[in-house]
Design a protein around this motif. Structure first.
Motif, PDB file in Angstrom:
ATOM      1  N   LEU A 147       0.837  -1.194   0.000  1.00  0.00           N
ATOM      2  CA  LEU A 147       0.000   0.000   0.000  1.00  0.00           C
ATOM      3  C   LEU A 147       0.872   1.243   0.000  1.00  0.00           C
ATOM      4  N   GLU A 148       0.336   2.309  -0.553  1.00  0.00           N
ATOM      5  CA  GLU A 148       0.952   3.627  -0.425  1.00  0.00           C
ATOM      6  C   GLU A 148      -0.147   4.586  -0.012  1.00  0.00           C
ATOM      7  N   THR A 149      -0.023   5.160   1.181  1.00  0.00           N
ATOM      8  CA  THR A 149      -1.073   6.046   1.672  1.00  0.00           C
ATOM      9  C   THR A 149      -0.494   7.146   2.537  1.00  0.00           C
ATOM     10  N   PRO A 150      -0.797   8.422   2.170  1.00  0.00           N
ATOM     11  CA  PRO A 150      -1.480   8.890   0.968  1.00  0.00           C
ATOM     12  C   PRO A 150      -0.706   8.526  -0.305  1.00  0.00           C
ATOM     13  N   GLY A 151      -1.472   8.260  -1.379  1.00  0.00           N
ATOM     14  CA  GLY A 151      -0.883   7.765  -2.616  1.00  0.00           C
ATOM     15  C   GLY A 151      -0.502   8.889  -3.562  1.00  0.00           C
ATOM     16  N   ASN A 152       0.720   8.923  -3.963  1.00  0.00           N
ATOM     17  CA  ASN A 152       1.311   9.953  -4.821  1.00  0.00           C
ATOM     18  C   ASN A 152       0.871   9.761  -6.286  1.00  0.00           C
ATOM     19  N   PRO A 153       0.338  10.781  -6.966  1.00  0.00           N
ATOM     20  CA  PRO A 153       0.179  12.173  -6.563  1.00  0.00           C
ATOM     21  C   PRO A 153      -1.278  12.607  -6.391  1.00  0.00           C
ATOM     22  N   LEU A 154      -2.209  11.636  -6.271  1.00  0.00           N
ATOM     23  CA  LEU A 154      -3.614  11.992  -6.078  1.00  0.00           C
ATOM     24  C   LEU A 154      -3.983  12.012  -4.601  1.00  0.00           C
ATOM     25  N   TRP A 155      -3.065  11.557  -3.760  1.00  0.00           N
ATOM     26  CA  TRP A 155      -3.174  11.568  -2.298  1.00  0.00           C
ATOM     27  C   TRP A 155      -4.357  10.761  -1.797  1.00  0.00           C
ATOM     28  N   THR A 156      -4.639   9.673  -2.526  1.00  0.00           N
ATOM     29  CA  THR A 156      -5.659   8.725  -2.109  1.00  0.00           C
ATOM     30  C   THR A 156      -5.278   8.117  -0.766  1.00  0.00           C
ATOM     31  N   VAL A 157      -6.280   7.845   0.057  1.00  0.00           N
ATOM     32  CA  VAL A 157      -6.045   7.320   1.403  1.00  0.00           C
ATOM     33  C   VAL A 157      -6.657   5.928   1.501  1.00  0.00           C
ATOM     34  N   THR A 158      -5.863   4.966   1.945  1.00  0.00           N
ATOM     35  CA  THR A 158      -6.307   3.585   2.124  1.00  0.00           C
ATOM     36  C   THR A 158      -6.389   3.264   3.602  1.00  0.00           C
ATOM     37  N   ASP A 159      -7.431   2.557   3.991  1.00  0.00           N
ATOM     38  CA  ASP A 159      -7.666   2.177   5.385  1.00  0.00           C
ATOM     39  C   ASP A 159      -6.698   1.046   5.763  1.00  0.00           C
ATOM     40  N   ILE A 160      -5.607   1.402   6.437  1.00  0.00           N
ATOM     41  CA  ILE A 160      -4.564   0.425   6.749  1.00  0.00           C
ATOM     42  C   ILE A 160      -5.083  -0.669   7.666  1.00  0.00           C
ATOM     43  N   ALA A 161      -5.815  -0.311   8.714  1.00  0.00           N
ATOM     44  CA  ALA A 161      -6.299  -1.311   9.672  1.00  0.00           C
ATOM     45  C   ALA A 161      -7.230  -2.316   9.001  1.00  0.00           C
ATOM     46  N   ALA A 162      -8.098  -1.834   8.109  1.00  0.00           N
ATOM     47  CA  ALA A 162      -9.014  -2.741   7.417  1.00  0.00           C
ATOM     48  C   ALA A 162      -8.262  -3.706   6.505  1.00  0.00           C
ATOM     49  N   VAL A 163      -7.257  -3.185   5.788  1.00  0.00           N
ATOM     50  CA  VAL A 163      -6.472  -4.050   4.899  1.00  0.00           C
ATOM     51  C   VAL A 163      -5.615  -5.016   5.715  1.00  0.00           C
ATOM     52  N   ALA A 164      -5.141  -4.567   6.876  1.00  0.00           N
ATOM     53  CA  ALA A 164      -4.347  -5.452   7.742  1.00  0.00           C
ATOM     54  C   ALA A 164      -5.171  -6.658   8.192  1.00  0.00           C
ATOM     55  N   ASP A 165      -6.455  -6.451   8.466  1.00  0.00           N
ATOM     56  CA  ASP A 165      -7.324  -7.573   8.822  1.00  0.00           C
ATOM     57  C   ASP A 165      -7.455  -8.547   7.654  1.00  0.00           C
ATOM     58  N   MET A 166      -7.615  -8.019   6.446  1.00  0.00           N
ATOM     59  CA  MET A 166      -7.702  -8.873   5.259  1.00  0.00           C
ATOM     60  C   MET A 166      -6.410  -9.665   5.072  1.00  0.00           C
TER      61      MET A 166
END
Length: 383
Positions: A147-166
């Motif tokens: 994952l890259e969050t915020p994602g360069n260069p649109l600064w998209t945000v990914t829910d790290i805790a939710a993905v960690a559970d997956m």
């Protein structure tokens, strides 16, 4: 005496100050030696054989980063790319990887070429869409999720805790590029990630004069030791002077990040009202798609990076960048000086970046000066 828990601000300000108690120095020394003496019985009890593998100059910065990230260990690399690609080099041919569609372009290009050539099976997905990501994980059972969050260069945000559970449910490793967030705003390991990566060239150093990278691990396990071995065997280490200069930059990280965050939010809010700006991409804005997740996992600010999309398309965007006086037209981010860049020109024809987008790295200059400079450039470009 019991060691007291100190705030990140205090840890950074005194970073490395007590690493050489024998001589009582405040600033750690720089060890330029490339090789190390054996003991009388032919052993290396110092733990160091050759500086291609390790150097005592690295340890103050590595220990400081590990403490900031609540990590079991951290290691410096020759660059952010060296650190990131080491994670993928630690995988085996045939291993499946999931990575975001919005990510640092050079690493995406590396995965599409060298990563695939080495036998990795890579799929790019919208990691901000948890349903799409969940389906991809269930189908592929990946060895690694990046994952890259915020994602360069649109600064998209990914829910790290939710993905960690997956990731945990399917036995996948989870690695996070947290360069933009820094350890001060997001702590991926606390949210369930296994590895966190930083391009230390950017915010950690903060002065645009050192190339370096870093990895930190939640556990000192077999995969981490494989990464340490890859660094040693490939010689992907920084020079001792770079490591010392990186540590010096880290000592002001708290002040620089705080200032950049405050200015970036102010500039983003003001530019949202500009008639020639059709969109402002910044996690701190309530209008931003990932704002609620950013509030949940980013503490103390939303970073110093934002992007703007301009009426008039590519031609107007390039003209605005050319007409700024205070913003430097240059690649990179996280330095004390503010930078502006027409990002699509850098990434090439296969970029997912809109042609009307300018990427802004907000430094520590006066926020009103930065805003006024942008506004006059936008007005000139559209006059």
């Amino acid at each position: 005496m019991t060691k007291r828990p100190f705030s990140p601000q205090s840890l950074l300000a005194q970073g490395g100050s007590h690493s050489d108690n024998e001589n009582g120095v405040i600033i750690p020394p720089v060890y330029t030696s490339t090789t190390y003496l054996r003991d009388d019985d032919n052993q290396y009890r110092s733990g160091r054989v050759y500086s291609r593998a390790d150097n005592p100059t690295y340890r103050p910065a590595e220990k400081l980063l590990a403490e900031l990230e609540n990590a079991a260990d951290a290691r410096l690399f020759a660059s952010g790319m060296a650190a990131a690609t080491a994670v993928f080099q630690a995988l085996k041919p045939g291993d499946k990887v999931i990575a975001p569609k919005v990510m640092y372009w050079a690493l995406r290009k590396w995965l599409q070429t060298f990563g695939v050539d080495s036998g990795l099976d890579v799929r790019f997905v919208d990691t901000t869409n948890l349903n799409e990501l969940r389906d991809a994980i269930a189908e592929r059972q990946p060895t690694l999720i990046w994952l890259e969050t915020p994602g360069n260069p649109l600064w998209t945000v990914t829910d790290i805790a939710a993905v960690a559970d997956m990731a945990r449910n399917c036995g996948s490793l989870l690695a996070i590029d947290s360069t933009v967030a820094t350890p001060l705003l997001t702590k991926p390991l606390d949210l369930g990630a296994d590895i966190v990566m930083h391009s230390a060239t950017k915010y950690l150093n903060g002065h645009s004069d050192v190339i370096s990278g870093a990895l930190a691990a939640r556990e000192d396990n077999a995969f981490w030791q494989r990464l340490v071995a890859i660094r040693a065997q490939s010689g992907a280490v920084p020079g001792p002077q770079d490591a010392a200069q990186l540590l010096r930059g880290m000592r002001t990280l708290f002040l620089r990040v705080r200032e950049s965050c405050q200015s970036a939010l102010y500039i983003a809010e003001q530019l949202e009202q500009h008639p020639q700006v059709i969109e402002v991409l910044y996690p701190g804005l309530k209008s931003f798609v990932g704002h609620e997740i950013a509030v949940k996992q980013m503490q103390g600010g939303f970073g110093g990076m934002l992007s703007i999309r301009l009426a008039g398309g590519e031609k107007a965007a390039i003209a605005v960048a050319a007409k700024t006086q205070l913003w430097h037209r240059a690649t990179s981010l996280g330095g004390v000086e503010s930078l502006i860049e027409h990002r699509a020109s850098i990434e090439g024809p296969d970029t997912p970046v809109p042609l009307d987008l300018l990427r802004l790295s907000v430094g520590i200059e006066n926020a009103d000066d930065l805003l006024n400079d942008l506004q006059q450039a936008i007005d000139l470009a559209h006059s």
